[in-house]
Design a protein around this motif. Structure first.
Motif, mmCIF file in Angstrom:
data_model
loop_
_atom_site.group_PDB
_atom_site.id
_atom_site.type_symbol
_atom_site.label_atom_id
_atom_site.label_comp_id
_atom_site.label_asym_id
_atom_site.label_seq_id
_atom_site.Cartn_x
_atom_site.Cartn_y
_atom_site.Cartn_z
ATOM 1 N N ARG A 54 -18.255 -13.227 -17.529
ATOM 2 C CA ARG A 54 -19.170 -13.686 -18.580
ATOM 3 C C ARG A 54 -18.794 -13.091 -19.932
ATOM 4 N N ASN A 55 -18.391 -11.832 -19.955
ATOM 5 C CA ASN A 55 -17.994 -11.191 -21.205
ATOM 6 C C ASN A 55 -16.752 -11.852 -21.798
ATOM 7 N N LYS A 56 -15.784 -12.180 -20.929
ATOM 8 C CA LYS A 56 -14.570 -12.839 -21.403
ATOM 9 C C LYS A 56 -14.880 -14.216 -21.986
ATOM 10 N N LYS A 57 -15.787 -14.937 -21.350
ATOM 11 C CA LYS A 57 -16.167 -16.254 -21.854
ATOM 12 C C LYS A 57 -16.829 -16.134 -23.223
ATOM 13 N N GLU A 58 -17.713 -15.156 -23.365
ATOM 14 C CA GLU A 58 -18.393 -14.952 -24.643
ATOM 15 C C GLU A 58 -17.403 -14.559 -25.734
ATOM 16 N N GLU A 59 -16.411 -13.738 -25.379
ATOM 17 C CA GLU A 59 -15.385 -13.356 -26.350
ATOM 18 C C GLU A 59 -14.579 -14.565 -26.805
ATOM 19 N N THR A 60 -14.251 -15.449 -25.873
ATOM 20 C CA THR A 60 -13.494 -16.653 -26.214
ATOM 21 C C THR A 60 -14.286 -17.552 -27.152
ATOM 22 N N ILE A 61 -15.565 -17.727 -26.879
ATOM 23 C CA ILE A 61 -16.424 -18.556 -27.726
ATOM 24 C C ILE A 61 -16.498 -17.978 -29.128
ATOM 25 N N GLU A 62 -16.636 -16.661 -29.233
ATOM 26 C CA GLU A 62 -16.699 -16.014 -30.542
ATOM 27 C C GLU A 62 -15.376 -16.139 -31.281
ATOM 28 N N VAL A 64 -13.248 -18.639 -31.025
ATOM 29 C CA VAL A 64 -13.186 -20.015 -31.528
ATOM 30 C C VAL A 64 -14.040 -20.151 -32.789
ATOM 31 N N LYS A 65 -15.232 -19.599 -32.774
ATOM 32 C CA LYS A 65 -16.117 -19.675 -33.944
ATOM 33 C C LYS A 65 -15.493 -18.986 -35.152
ATOM 34 N N ALA A 103 -7.645 -22.270 -24.725
ATOM 35 C CA ALA A 103 -8.981 -21.960 -24.226
ATOM 36 C C ALA A 103 -9.508 -23.149 -23.442
ATOM 37 N N LYS A 104 -10.404 -22.879 -22.515
ATOM 38 C CA LYS A 104 -10.986 -23.945 -21.704
ATOM 39 C C LYS A 104 -11.824 -24.883 -22.565
ATOM 40 N N ASN A 105 -11.810 -26.149 -22.180
ATOM 41 C CA ASN A 105 -12.560 -27.150 -22.932
ATOM 42 C C ASN A 105 -14.047 -26.827 -23.003
ATOM 43 N N THR A 106 -14.595 -26.334 -21.899
ATOM 44 C CA THR A 106 -16.036 -26.051 -21.860
ATOM 45 C C THR A 106 -16.413 -24.963 -22.861
ATOM 46 N N LYS A 110 -18.704 -25.362 -26.335
ATOM 47 C CA LYS A 110 -19.877 -24.531 -26.619
ATOM 48 C C LYS A 110 -19.823 -23.969 -28.034
ATOM 49 N N ALA A 111 -18.607 -23.672 -28.500
ATOM 50 C CA ALA A 111 -18.447 -23.112 -29.842
ATOM 51 C C ALA A 111 -18.658 -24.156 -30.931
ATOM 52 N N ILE A 112 -18.298 -25.408 -30.666
ATOM 53 C CA ILE A 112 -18.383 -26.450 -31.701
ATOM 54 C C ILE A 112 -19.636 -27.307 -31.577
ATOM 55 N N GLU A 113 -20.383 -27.105 -30.505
ATOM 56 C CA GLU A 113 -21.584 -27.927 -30.286
ATOM 57 C C GLU A 113 -22.568 -27.756 -31.430
ATOM 58 N N GLY A 114 -23.055 -28.884 -31.950
ATOM 59 C CA GLY A 114 -24.014 -28.854 -33.041
ATOM 60 C C GLY A 114 -23.380 -28.714 -34.408
ATOM 61 N N THR A 115 -22.054 -28.753 -34.486
ATOM 62 C CA THR A 115 -21.347 -28.650 -35.765
ATOM 63 C C THR A 115 -20.596 -29.955 -36.037
ATOM 64 N N LYS A 116 -19.960 -30.028 -37.197
ATOM 65 C CA LYS A 116 -19.184 -31.235 -37.525
ATOM 66 C C LYS A 116 -17.975 -31.390 -36.611
ATOM 67 N N TRP A 117 -17.575 -30.301 -35.965
ATOM 68 C CA TRP A 117 -16.413 -30.338 -35.079
ATOM 69 C C TRP A 117 -16.755 -30.936 -33.713
#
Length: 229
Positions: A54-62, A64-65, A103-106, A110-117
């Protein structure tokens, strides 16, 4: 046959002398059973593994952001089939203002959801590498990968899509991105558009004073006629 009985005066057994030898009975090993003395390492508890994942996934999302900050274009490249060496060579060929991330598509979604991307949603399948362009010079950022793709004959590893200014570009639309004018070219066109009126104004100012006066009078008359209507 006579039987001899031995009797002791005390119920206790006689003490062993100092010269006596204590015999210890050791059981013979059973040939059918063999035990290893090596200790087994305990497996990592499931909840710890889940926390690490879970920590690795959160790091990846951050990550990307972070790459999305001041990003002008985000593109997806088909990553499947590329070797580690090829990926490293590709990274080295990119300009400094362009970042490449696997990075995984999922997690990317999650990082781009709700944005113009979020318009990049059609690319969320297969294995993708993500190209973040932090420059307005879009053709210059795409060209290094086109050269890399051509030199190594990686026709199948094409762009799967991109988002620029909130618009989704399919693989067939990339020509529009690759032929976009640079900032210098845009400025040159703007200057060319302004040169026409500017030349006319300079010509008027260089004319004799009488001609300038006639132009001003005609302009004043035009304003009077419009106000009288």
């Amino acid at each position: 046959m006579e039987t001899t009985l031995l009797s002791f005066t005390s119920s206790k057994f006689p003490p062993l002398s100092s010269n006596s030898t204590t015999l210890t009975h050791k059981p013979k090993p059973n040939p059918f059973f063999h035990f290893h003395s090596t200790k087994r390492t305990k497996p990592t508890p499931t909840h710890i593994r889940a926390a690490i994942s879970r920590n690795k996934k959160e790091e990846t999302i951050e990550t990307v952001k972070t790459h999305l900050d001041n990003c002008f274009l985000l593109a997806a490249i088909k990553y499947q089939g590329l070797t580690v060496k090829q990926f490293q060579e590709l990274r080295q060929s990119l300009p400094e203002n362009t970042k490449l991330l696997v990075a995984k598509n999922t997690l990317v979604y999650k990082a781009i959801e709700g944005t113009k991307w979020e318009a990049l949603k059609p690319c969320m399948k297969g294995m993708n590498a993500w190209l973040f362009v932090h420059s307005e010079e879009i053709p210059a950022a795409i060209k290094p990968y086109r050269n890399f793709q051509k030199e190594r004959k990686l026709e199948e590893n094409d762009f799967t899509g991109a988002v620029f200014e909130g618009k989704f570009y399919r693989p067939g639309d990339f020509k529009a991105l690759e032929t976009m004018p640079t900032r210098a070219e845009i400025y040159a066109k703007m200057l060319g558009a302004l040169q026409g009126p500017a030349i006319g104004l300079v010509s008027t100012l260089q004319a004799p004073a009488r001609d300038v006066l006639m132009v001003l009078k005609a302009y004043v008359k035009k304003l009077e006629d419009e106000s009288g209507q």
